[in-house]
Design a protein around this motif. Structure first.
Motif, short mmCIF file in Angstrom:
data_model
loop_
_atom_site.label_atom_id
_atom_site.label_comp_id
_atom_site.label_asym_id
_atom_site.label_seq_id
_atom_site.Cartn_x
_atom_site.Cartn_y
_atom_site.Cartn_z
N LEU A 88 0.48 -0.90 -0.02
CA LEU A 88 0.23 0.48 0.66
C LEU A 88 0.98 1.33 0.00
CD1 LEU A 88 -2.81 1.56 0.01
CD2 LEU A 88 -2.24 1.75 2.72
N PHE A 89 1.66 1.25 1.12
CA PHE A 89 2.67 2.29 0.90
C PHE A 89 3.58 3.06 -0.48
CE2 PHE A 89 3.11 2.65 6.08
CZ PHE A 89 1.82 3.04 6.11
N ASP A 90 3.95 1.47 -1.47
CA ASP A 90 4.66 1.82 -2.55
C ASP A 90 3.55 2.33 -3.52
OD1 ASP A 90 6.94 0.61 -1.68
OD2 ASP A 90 7.07 -1.12 -1.86
N ALA A 91 2.10 1.38 -3.01
CA ALA A 91 1.66 2.44 -4.15
C ALA A 91 0.86 3.46 -4.51
CB ALA A 91 0.19 1.01 -3.78
N LEU A 92 0.81 4.04 -2.97
CA LEU A 92 1.36 5.73 -2.93
C LEU A 92 1.63 6.98 -3.16
CD1 LEU A 92 -1.10 5.61 1.01
CD2 LEU A 92 -1.70 6.01 -1.14
N ASP A 93 3.15 6.07 -2.97
CA ASP A 93 4.22 6.80 -3.19
C ASP A 93 4.43 6.91 -5.07
OD1 ASP A 93 6.91 7.97 -2.52
OD2 ASP A 93 8.10 6.32 -3.96
N ASP A 94 4.33 5.88 -5.79
CA ASP A 94 4.21 5.54 -7.23
C ASP A 94 2.34 7.01 -7.58
OD1 ASP A 94 5.75 4.50 -6.83
OD2 ASP A 94 4.75 2.45 -7.25
N PHE A 95 1.42 6.81 -6.72
CA PHE A 95 0.32 7.40 -7.24
C PHE A 95 1.12 9.82 -7.10
CE2 PHE A 95 -3.20 9.85 -5.52
CZ PHE A 95 -4.11 9.14 -6.18
N TYR A 96 1.50 9.24 -5.80
CA TYR A 96 2.12 10.94 -5.79
C TYR A 96 2.77 11.55 -6.43
CZ TYR A 96 -0.29 10.45 -1.13
OH TYR A 96 -1.68 10.22 -0.15
N LYS A 97 3.89 10.18 -6.73
CA LYS A 97 4.96 10.80 -7.94
C LYS A 97 4.38 10.99 -8.97
CE LYS A 97 8.53 8.01 -5.44
NZ LYS A 97 9.60 7.08 -5.94
N LEU A 98 3.25 10.46 -9.41
CA LEU A 98 3.05 9.98 -10.91
C LEU A 98 1.61 11.25 -10.91
CD1 LEU A 98 2.42 8.81 -13.51
CD2 LEU A 98 0.78 7.64 -12.55
N TYR A 99 0.92 12.02 -10.71
CA TYR A 99 -0.16 12.74 -9.81
C TYR A 99 -0.13 13.87 -9.65
CZ TYR A 99 -2.96 9.34 -12.01
OH TYR A 99 -3.25 8.25 -12.85
N VAL A 100 1.55 13.99 -8.36
CA VAL A 100 1.19 15.28 -7.93
C VAL A 100 2.88 16.30 -7.18
CG1 VAL A 100 1.68 16.55 -5.40
CG2 VAL A 100 0.11 14.22 -5.41
N SER A 101 2.46 17.01 -8.28
CA SER A 101 3.74 17.87 -8.70
C SER A 101 3.98 19.45 -7.50
CB SER A 101 4.49 17.81 -9.76
OG SER A 101 5.22 18.57 -10.71
N ASN A 102 4.68 19.27 -6.91
CA ASN A 102 4.91 20.97 -6.43
C ASN A 102 3.69 20.95 -5.32
OD1 ASN A 102 7.51 21.48 -7.73
ND2 ASN A 102 6.65 22.30 -9.55
N GLY A 103 2.84 20.43 -4.56
CA GLY A 103 1.98 19.75 -4.20
C GLY A 103 0.21 20.30 -4.81
N MET A 104 0.72 20.42 -5.82
CA MET A 104 -0.54 20.14 -7.33
C MET A 104 -0.60 18.77 -7.54
SD MET A 104 -0.65 23.77 -6.47
CE MET A 104 -1.95 24.04 -7.46
N VAL A 105 -1.88 18.66 -7.19
CA VAL A 105 -2.81 17.57 -7.41
C VAL A 105 -3.20 17.66 -9.44
CG1 VAL A 105 -4.63 15.25 -7.62
CG2 VAL A 105 -2.91 16.73 -5.17
N ASP A 106 -2.82 16.60 -9.71
CA ASP A 106 -3.07 16.53 -11.29
C ASP A 106 -5.60 16.45 -11.45
OD1 ASP A 106 -3.33 17.06 -14.31
OD2 ASP A 106 -1.87 16.18 -14.51
N TYR A 107 -5.82 16.94 -11.14
CA TYR A 107 -6.86 16.43 -10.97
C TYR A 107 -7.63 15.60 -12.17
CZ TYR A 107 -7.47 17.99 -6.48
OH TYR A 107 -6.93 17.74 -4.62
N GLN A 108 -7.10 16.53 -13.60
CA GLN A 108 -7.47 16.48 -15.14
C GLN A 108 -7.17 15.69 -15.49
OE1 GLN A 108 -9.98 18.34 -16.87
NE2 GLN A 108 -9.79 19.20 -14.80
N ARG A 109 -6.35 14.67 -14.92
CA ARG A 109 -4.84 13.49 -15.26
C ARG A 109 -6.34 12.69 -14.60
NH1 ARG A 109 1.40 12.39 -14.94
NH2 ARG A 109 1.01 9.78 -16.29
N LEU A 110 -6.34 12.21 -13.43
CA LEU A 110 -7.61 11.62 -12.47
C LEU A 110 -8.74 11.31 -12.92
CD1 LEU A 110 -6.08 11.93 -8.89
CD2 LEU A 110 -6.38 10.04 -9.69
#
Length: 93
Positions: free
Chosen positions: A27-49
Motif C-alpha cells: 500500500l505504501f509503495d502504491a501510494l508513493d507511486d500515485f503521489y509521484k505520478l499525480y502530484v507535483s510541487n504540491g499540486m494534484v493533476d485532477y484533470q489526469r485523474l
C-alpha cells in the motif's frame, strides 16, 4: 497433540502478520507511486485523474485490506493515517 496445535496456531499468526506487513508495504509503495505520478510541487493533476480512476480505485481497495496496529509500530500507524487522509481528500474532489 496439544503442542502441535500450539505450534500451528503460532505459525498461522506469524503468516497472518507477514501477509499484513506485506499488504502494508504494498500500500505504501502504491501510494508513493500515485503521489509521484499525480502530484507535483504540491499540486494534484485532477484533470489526469478524472480521465483514469483505476489508480484511485485500486489503492482504495488495497487500503481496505490493511490493518495497522498502533501498538506494533506507531510510525507506520501515523504514516498510514496521514496518507489515507491525503488520499481521501484527493479521491473526494
Amino acid at each position: 497433540m496439544q503442542r502441535i496445535l500450539n505450534i500451528s496456531i503460532v505459525f498461522l499468526l506469524f503468516i497472518v502478520g507477514n501477509v499484513n506487513a506485506q499488504s502494508e508495504a504494498k500500500l505504501f509503495d502504491a501510494l508513493d507511486d500515485f503521489y509521484k505520478l499525480y502530484v507535483s510541487n504540491g499540486m494534484v493533476d485532477y484533470q489526469r485523474l478524472k480521465k483514469d480512476k483505476r489508480a484511485l480505485n485500486s489503492i482504495y481497495l488495497m487500503a481496505q485490506e490493511v490493518n495497522i496496529d498502533k501498538a506494533k509500530n506507531e510510525n507506520s500507524y501515523k504514516a498510514y493515517w496521514v496518507n489515507m487522509y491525503n488520499f481521501s481528500v484527493i479521491k473526494g474532489i
